[in-house]
Design an enzyme around this catalytic site. Structure first.
Site, PDB file in Angstrom:
ATOM      1  N   CYS A   2     100.785 103.938  50.336  1.00  0.00           N
ATOM      2  CA  CYS A   2     100.313 104.276  51.683  1.00  0.00           C
ATOM      3  C   CYS A   2      99.438 105.517  51.638  1.00  0.00           C
ATOM      4  CB  CYS A   2     101.510 104.552  52.578  1.00  0.00           C
ATOM      5  SG  CYS A   2     102.767 103.282  52.502  1.00  0.00           S
ATOM      6  N   LYS A 596      91.473  89.118  40.853  1.00  0.00           N
ATOM      7  CA  LYS A 596      92.783  89.773  40.931  1.00  0.00           C
ATOM      8  C   LYS A 596      93.859  88.802  41.391  1.00  0.00           C
ATOM      9  CE  LYS A 596      95.396  93.410  40.634  1.00  0.00           C
ATOM     10  NZ  LYS A 596      95.765  93.749  39.253  1.00  0.00           N
TER      11      LYS A 596
HETATM   12  C1  F6R Z   1      96.036  90.033  33.527  1.00  0.00           C
HETATM   13  C2  F6R Z   1      96.374  89.611  34.887  1.00  0.00           C
HETATM   14  C3  F6R Z   1      96.661  88.186  35.128  1.00  0.00           C
HETATM   15  C4  F6R Z   1      97.795  88.027  36.153  1.00  0.00           C
HETATM   16  C5  F6R Z   1      97.996  86.554  36.525  1.00  0.00           C
HETATM   17  C6  F6R Z   1      99.161  86.369  37.469  1.00  0.00           C
HETATM   18  O1  F6R Z   1      95.882  91.419  33.439  1.00  0.00           O
HETATM   19  O2  F6R Z   1      96.383  90.395  35.781  1.00  0.00           O
HETATM   20  O3  F6R Z   1      96.978  87.528  33.941  1.00  0.00           O
HETATM   21  O4  F6R Z   1      98.967  88.552  35.599  1.00  0.00           O
HETATM   22  O5  F6R Z   1      96.831  86.057  37.118  1.00  0.00           O
HETATM   23  O6  F6R Z   1      98.975  87.095  38.628  1.00  0.00           O
HETATM   24  P1  F6R Z   1     100.170  87.403  39.611  1.00  0.00           P
HETATM   25  O7  F6R Z   1     101.092  88.368  38.932  1.00  0.00           O
HETATM   26  O8  F6R Z   1      99.531  87.977  40.830  1.00  0.00           O
HETATM   27  O9  F6R Z   1     100.864  86.111  39.878  1.00  0.00           O
END
Ligand code: F6R
Length: 601
Positions: A2, A596
């Protein structure tokens, strides 16, 4: 995490606060709000959603006044809603409060305040603070005394800032959460980060833990919680407004790597009692006591899940991790499993699909995620938050570490019945010490030197056994993702079954060797195999074996409990990847072709 902004001065507070909130946007948030003192009243506007939504709520009849506070919220207690957004008020219209951090004893304070008739309107931990302050005011205390008494009652991490209907002064206090005063010609500012007021002043005073700030239009005072004056020096910051979001770091990724000690403290806060070996995790009633755990996850989160599964198996609880994109192809029998999605974003399509598949087949589901109110958190039977704060760099760094620690807590929680008390306490102490140890790695790392030496190689290999195999996989993933170079992680024992054919004097091999158990000693034998093929070897080690005799370079780890050493090794590999990518001039925070949050299967 925050963001906070506060102001007392000659300007229109609404304009200052909205400028500050816009400057804090980079930190990530899910709701925002301001409170401005207008005459003897507090005008509070707050909205779930982005700052534009808040602007729409203000546009027509903006509050007028020259004292106020503002906040961007990243949910930890309760989903992102208008009611949960800050500032929070009590019910007497006396005070508005914004807060960063976690109030650990909010449950007991809330009960106490409800027992004397106070009505709560949000799910947040923060709301206890304005109620406490009003309770003291109702008892005859001045705003200052009431603020100090309230701060005295709260436990946990906080930067808390309060503005009052009947006083033209803003009060603030901090413990384990950043707070900085801005000294301007036209008033005084308070913020969680300098960028919030940098447009108005570059004169700053850093507030320390245990200090209380009183902000007036023409002066400010810093005192101890007991009211003794503290001498502070005013410093000039020379940051470029462009770079302010990165707090002086060249990239968000580097900033986030360095935020790991703070993120881990936040992750552990209020959850661990090392003295009696208890782990308390809120909101997990729905998962019961499963007899086995199936993790589903992708990418970095999958590597965290591998570590989590191993931790559970070490404790005798059957557990396995499956790539979420593979889960539905051949789903394992559900039996009495808890199917746990590990996903920092909570929005990864493959992970959501695997969780839905498991749910459709009758499984109880749990989301381990960083985002309160994310799809995974909403769709699962229960959610466990990793509390890492927003991560802007595409490469997962602090969220990986926080995921692993959260899964370690989950393992202790699920094993509560049979565990050996002394061993549990030892592991919990190791987790408590982890943030300081990560800080030591960050302070002492030779990763930049190692990156200089090996940048430009043909390929990079990462090897390890057991938990260090997961670290090797993660090291290679991060390295590939941000350097665009070929890197692979292997189980150290598998080298001789194929990958050894790739090893040459042009392929540095990073090997994780921690402790001095059989796995470590066998990994030293694997090191000898690659050394015999002339590959340069970098050992990431705590020096408990003789591996240093067979390698070209060492990335040293401080002595630590075996359960946390893999995370320290991972920190070294994050830094190596970062420095190699930096040397190659890569787009570190936004690597090509990657996003991301991956919302397609
Ligand atoms: C690598 C990375 C990705 C995520 C993957 C899963 O640095 O960030 O391999 O770990 O896309 O993402 P989440 O954790 O958001 O399900």
């Amino acid at each position: 995490m925050c963001g906070i902004i506060g102001y007392v001065g000659e300007r229109e507070a609404t304009q200052v606060l909205m400028t500050g909130l816009n400057q804090l946007e980079y930190r990530g948030y899910d709701s925002a709000g301001i409170a401005v003192r207008t005459g003897g009243n507090l005008d509070v506007r707050k909205r779930a959603g982005d700052i534009e939504t808040l602007e729409d709520a203000i546009e027509e009849n903006a509050p007028t006044g020259s004292t106020g506070i503002g906040h961007t919220r990243w949910s930890t207690h309760g989903p992102p809603t208008d009611a949960n957004a800050h500032p929070h008020t009590g019910e007497d219209g006396e005070v508005a409060v914004v807060h960063n951090g976690i109030i650990e004893n909010y449950g007991s304070l809330k009960e106490e305040l409800q027992a004397v008739g106070r009505t709560f309107t949000s799910d947040t931990d923060t709301e206890v603070i304005p109620h406490l302050i009003e309770q003291f005011i109702a008892g005859g205390a001045s705003p200052e005394r009431a603020f100090r008494e309230a701060v005295d009652r709260i436990e946990g991490s906080y930067a808390v800032v309060a503005t009052f209907a009947n006083s033209d002064v803003v009060f603030a206090a901090r413990n384990d959460s950043p707070l900085v005063v801005g000294v301007g010609g036209d008033g005084h500012y308070l913020a969680s980060d300098v960028p919030a007021f940098l447009e108005f002043t570059d004169q700053v005073v850093y507030v320390d833990d245990g200090e209380v700030v009183t902000l007036h239009s023409d002066r400010f005072e810093v005192t101890t919680t007991d009211g003794l004056p503290v001498e502070k020096s005013v410093e000039t910051v020379d940051w470029d407004v462009e770079d302010t979001g990165k707090s002086g770091f060249a990239h968000y990724m580097l900033k986030e790597i360095h935020e790991q000690p703070t993120a881990l403290r936040q992750c552990l806060s209020g959850r661990v009692n090392e003295l009696d070996g208890q782990v308390e995790l809120d909101g997990l009633e729905a998962i019961g006591q499963p007899s086995q755990v199936q993790f589903v996850a992708c990418g970095t989160s999958y590597h965290a899940a591998l570590l989590g599964a191993q931790r559970l198996r070490d404790k005798g609880i059957p557990a396995r991790a499956t790539l979420a994109s593979e889960y539905a192809v051949s789903p394992p029998p559900i039996d009495d499993s808890l199917v746990t999605g590990v996903t920092q974003s909570g929005e990864t399509a493959d992970t959501l699909a695997a969780l839905r598949e498991a749910r459709g087949r009758g499984a109880r589901t749990l989301a381990v995620t960083n985002v309160v109110g994310s799809t995974a958190a909403r769709e699962c039977d229960a959610a466990l938050y990793i509390r890492a704060g927003p991560e802007i760099g595409v490469a997962a760094t602090k969220t990986f570490t926080s995921q692993v620690v959260t899964l370690s807590l989950l393992a202790e929680y699920l094993d509560a019945g049979d565990a050996d008390g002394a061993l549990v306490r030892e592991r919990l102490r190791a987790l408590r010490d982890l943030p300081d140890l990560v800080q030591r790695v960050l302070d002492d790392s030779r990763a930049e030197e190692i990156a200089d030496e090996y940048v430009g190689s043909e390929s990079y290999f990462f090897i390890g056994r057991g938990p260090n195999r997961s670290v090797a996989l993660e090291g290679a993933l991060t390295f590939t993702e941000i350097t665009y170079e070929h890197a692979e992680g292997f189980a150290a024992g598998e080298l001789k079954h194929g990958p050894l054919a790739l090893v040459t004097d042009e392929t540095p091999v990073f090997t994780m060797v921690t402790g001095n158990d059989e796995a470590a000693r066998k990994t030293v034998s694997n090191v000898k195999e690659v050394e015999a093929r002339d590959a340069p070897v970098v050992a990431v080690t705590d020096g408990k074996t003789d591996v240093e005799d067979y390698v070209d370079d060492v990335l040293a780890l401080p002595g630590a409990h075996p359960s946390v050493l893999p995370l320290l090794a991972n920190t070294q590999l994050q830094l190596v990847a970062y420095h190699v990518a930096n040397q190659l001039g890569r787009s570190i925070d936004k690597p090509r072709n990657l996003a991301k949050s991956v919302t397609v299967e």
